[in-house]
Design an enzyme around this catalytic site. Structure first.
Site, PDB file in Angstrom:
ATOM      1  N   ARG A   1       0.815  -1.205   0.000  1.00 16.67           N
ATOM      2  CA  ARG A   1       0.000   0.000   0.000  1.00 16.67           C
ATOM      3  C   ARG A   1       0.856   1.265   0.000  1.00 16.67           C
ATOM      4  O   ARG A   1       1.617   1.512   0.926  1.00 16.67           O
ATOM      5  CB  ARG A   1      -0.904   0.020   1.250  1.00 16.67           C
ATOM      6  CG  ARG A   1      -1.838  -1.190   1.377  1.00 16.67           C
ATOM      7  CD  ARG A   1      -3.041  -1.069   0.485  1.00 16.67           C
ATOM      8  NE  ARG A   1      -3.900  -2.237   0.587  1.00 16.67           N
ATOM      9  CZ  ARG A   1      -4.904  -2.363   1.460  1.00 16.67           C
ATOM     10  NH1 ARG A   1      -5.139  -1.382   2.308  1.00 16.67           N
ATOM     11  NH2 ARG A   1      -5.645  -3.452   1.481  1.00 16.67           N
TER      12      ARG A   1
ATOM     13  N   ARG B   1      -0.129   0.600  10.903  1.00 19.35           N
ATOM     14  CA  ARG B   1      -0.227   1.050   9.514  1.00 19.35           C
ATOM     15  C   ARG B   1       1.145   0.902   8.868  1.00 19.35           C
ATOM     16  O   ARG B   1       2.127   1.435   9.363  1.00 19.35           O
ATOM     17  CB  ARG B   1      -0.693   2.515   9.467  1.00 19.35           C
ATOM     18  CG  ARG B   1      -0.977   3.032   8.065  1.00 19.35           C
ATOM     19  CD  ARG B   1      -1.506   4.450   8.115  1.00 19.35           C
ATOM     20  NE  ARG B   1      -2.818   4.500   8.715  1.00 19.35           N
ATOM     21  CZ  ARG B   1      -3.963   4.366   8.025  1.00 19.35           C
ATOM     22  NH1 ARG B   1      -3.932   4.167   6.735  1.00 19.35           N
ATOM     23  NH2 ARG B   1      -5.125   4.443   8.640  1.00 19.35           N
TER      24      ARG B   1
ATOM     25  N   ARG C   1      -2.794  -5.967  12.465  1.00 18.64           N
ATOM     26  CA  ARG C   1      -3.508  -5.407  13.615  1.00 18.64           C
ATOM     27  C   ARG C   1      -3.990  -6.495  14.566  1.00 18.64           C
ATOM     28  O   ARG C   1      -4.317  -6.211  15.714  1.00 18.64           O
ATOM     29  CB  ARG C   1      -4.681  -4.553  13.130  1.00 18.64           C
ATOM     30  CG  ARG C   1      -4.209  -3.295  12.404  1.00 18.64           C
ATOM     31  CD  ARG C   1      -5.331  -2.495  11.823  1.00 18.64           C
ATOM     32  NE  ARG C   1      -4.812  -1.301  11.147  1.00 18.64           N
ATOM     33  CZ  ARG C   1      -5.561  -0.445  10.455  1.00 18.64           C
ATOM     34  NH1 ARG C   1      -6.870  -0.655  10.341  1.00 18.64           N
ATOM     35  NH2 ARG C   1      -5.026   0.609   9.888  1.00 18.64           N
TER      36      ARG C   1
ATOM     37  N   GLU D   1      -9.794  -1.653  12.365  1.00 18.18           N
ATOM     38  CA  GLU D   1     -10.365  -2.634  11.433  1.00 18.18           C
ATOM     39  C   GLU D   1      -9.366  -3.733  11.099  1.00 18.18           C
ATOM     40  O   GLU D   1      -8.210  -3.454  10.773  1.00 18.18           O
ATOM     41  CB  GLU D   1     -10.811  -1.899  10.165  1.00 18.18           C
ATOM     42  CG  GLU D   1     -11.232  -2.801   9.028  1.00 18.18           C
ATOM     43  CD  GLU D   1     -10.189  -2.867   7.932  1.00 18.18           C
ATOM     44  OE1 GLU D   1      -9.928  -3.991   7.459  1.00 18.18           O
ATOM     45  OE2 GLU D   1      -9.634  -1.820   7.565  1.00 18.18           O
TER      46      GLU D   1
ATOM     47  N   SER E   1     -12.721  -5.987   6.416  1.00 17.20           N
ATOM     48  CA  SER E   1     -13.841  -5.300   5.785  1.00 17.20           C
ATOM     49  C   SER E   1     -14.552  -6.320   4.911  1.00 17.20           C
ATOM     50  O   SER E   1     -13.944  -6.853   3.975  1.00 17.20           O
ATOM     51  CB  SER E   1     -13.361  -4.127   4.927  1.00 17.20           C
ATOM     52  OG  SER E   1     -13.082  -3.001   5.707  1.00 17.20           O
TER      53      SER E   1
END
Length: 428
Positions: free
Chosen positions: A265, A280, A393, A352, A355
């Site tokens: 990402r 992150r 996470r 999160e 998703s």
């Protein structure tokens, strides 16, 4: 991509649905309708010219057979050929313009999805109570360093900010988590896929990430050719392209796939202090679920995938919640999304880890993925995806929620067979 028939028949409905995302694209919708009218008129002109061309071409052999002079008819044919070519070029230009406009429209949120941005997300339900400590708890960065699980400094040294190295029990826990996830999915009948990490442009286009979000991925240029690829941001991008330009059989639906990949990402790397560590990063591991379903089976598939993602977090023994995302917080291609969010004690917020989303037929229209029903009629499939799960996470949640007063961390029971240890002790 939205069905042009829907835009044609219900333009006000389309405009209102897009406004739920906090986007005003009324002008684009109106322009699409104007271009669509122009396209249909141009199509009619092309077909008319072709019909005239065909009629004239049939006269030539008759004239020659009768011994007549066909030069006038041949000249007319040549003129018509030029007119058809010009009309086709104009039609192609109009089609390209309409396609570009259509690609700028996001998927329409389902009618029961809340309008607005992330502030309108609705927590649906919770699992377990927040952990309470009778000692001063540590954050996951300090815990992982003291336990010899993560090396942040050397990660940054060899790859820059937003990178880390799993080591020792950290590497073994990461591998245990991935194995646990994959085994759970396999037992539920999902097929394991290990896709390429470098994908062609069409994959991003079908997934709905391109052309709007081309700057949010890492691009790779082949130095010996013009070939250009990008690093997958999620395995969904590969999995929703497996059946691109294919016709499936209704009896074979739903098709259920999982894939393990790292995810790359560009937009990662926040400098906010609460997002340091693994919260992150530019690269993280994830197991992804994707289903191809019929429109009638789409909602049941969505609930199944939400339940599967939840069950994984439950079996890890973590406190979490499920949030129903408002329209403006759903990604560009998705009609509805539920987030499974774990509690990170040191941050005092939920993050999160999965998703679960339903794209309806939005991606299938881009990828031309259809199925044939029992009556031999063709329909677009529905595509759905859910993380099952992202690990970057999950590990912070495990070490923070399961930490002990002596600085050790209790390993979740479901991971112990993979790790061969019950408690991770601080390094001496």
């Amino acid at each position: 991509m939205i069905d042009i028939k829907l835009i044609r028949e219900k333009p006000d409905y389309v405009k209102a649905a897009i406004k739920k995302r906090q986007m005003d694209l009324d002008g684009v919708v109106d322009e699409i309708l104007a271009v669509d009218k122009e396209r249909r008129e141009a199509t009619g002109k092309v077909e008319s010219k072709k019909a005239e061309q065909n009629a004239v071409s049939k006269e030539i052999p008759k004239i020659k057979k009768a011994g007549g002079d066909a030069s006038e008819v041949l000249a007319k044919m040549k003129a018509l050929s030029g007119e058809v070519k010009e009309a086709n070029a104009k039609l192609s230009e109009i089609n390209d313009k309409q396609r570009t406009l259509m690609l700028s429209l996001p998927n329409l949120p389902d009618e029961d999805v809340q309008p607005g941005g992330k502030e309108q997300n609705i927590p649906d339900h919770y699992f377990k109570e927040k952990p309470v400590f009778n000692f001063e708890p540590k954050n996951h960065v300090d815990l992982c360093e003291s336990l010899g699980m993560i090396d942040y400094q050397r990660g940054a040294k060899i790859a820059g900010s937003g990178a880390w190295i799993y080591r020792g029990w950290g590497a073994r826990m990461e591998w245990a988590i991935l194995n646990f996830f994959i085994n759970e999915h396999l037992s539920d009948g999902y097929e394991l896929i290990l896709p390429p990490h470098m994908l062609n442009y069409e994959c991003g286009y079908v997934a709905g990430q391109f052309p709007k979000f081309t700057d949010e991925v890492y691009w790779i240029q082949n130095p010996t050719s013009s070939e250009k690829k990008f690093m997958l941001p999620t395995a969904e991008t590969a999995l929703v392209n497996l059946h691109r330009d294919e016709i499936l059989s209704e009896k074979d639906l739903p098709r259920k796939y999982i894939a393990y990949t790292p995810c790359y990402r560009r937009e990662a790397g926040s400098y906010r202090s609460e997002e340091r560590g693994m919260i992150r990063g530019h690269q993280f591991n994830k197991v992804e679920m994707v289903q191809y379903a019929t429109p009638e089976g789409s909602d049941a598939a969505f609930q199944e995938m939400v339940g599967k993602a939840e069950r994984l977090v439950q079996e890890l023994g973590l406190h979490y919640r499920v949030s129903r995302l408002a329209a403006g917080d759903c990604s560009f291609s998705m009609a509805r999304t539920y987030d499974i969010e774990v509690w990170i004690p040191s941050m005092g917020i939920y993050k999160e880890v999965s998703s679960a989303s339903n794209a309806r037929d939005y991606q299938a229209r881009r990828g031309n993925v259809k199925y044939r029903d029992a009556n031999r009629k063709l329909h677009f499939v529905h595509t759905l995806n859910a993380s099952g799960l992202a690990t970057s996470r999950i590990m912070p949640a495990i070490v923070e929620q399961n930490q002990n007063a002596d600085g050790s961390v209790t390993v979740p029971e479901v991971l112990r067979p993979y790790m061969g240890i019950d408690v991770i002790q601080p390094e001496k």
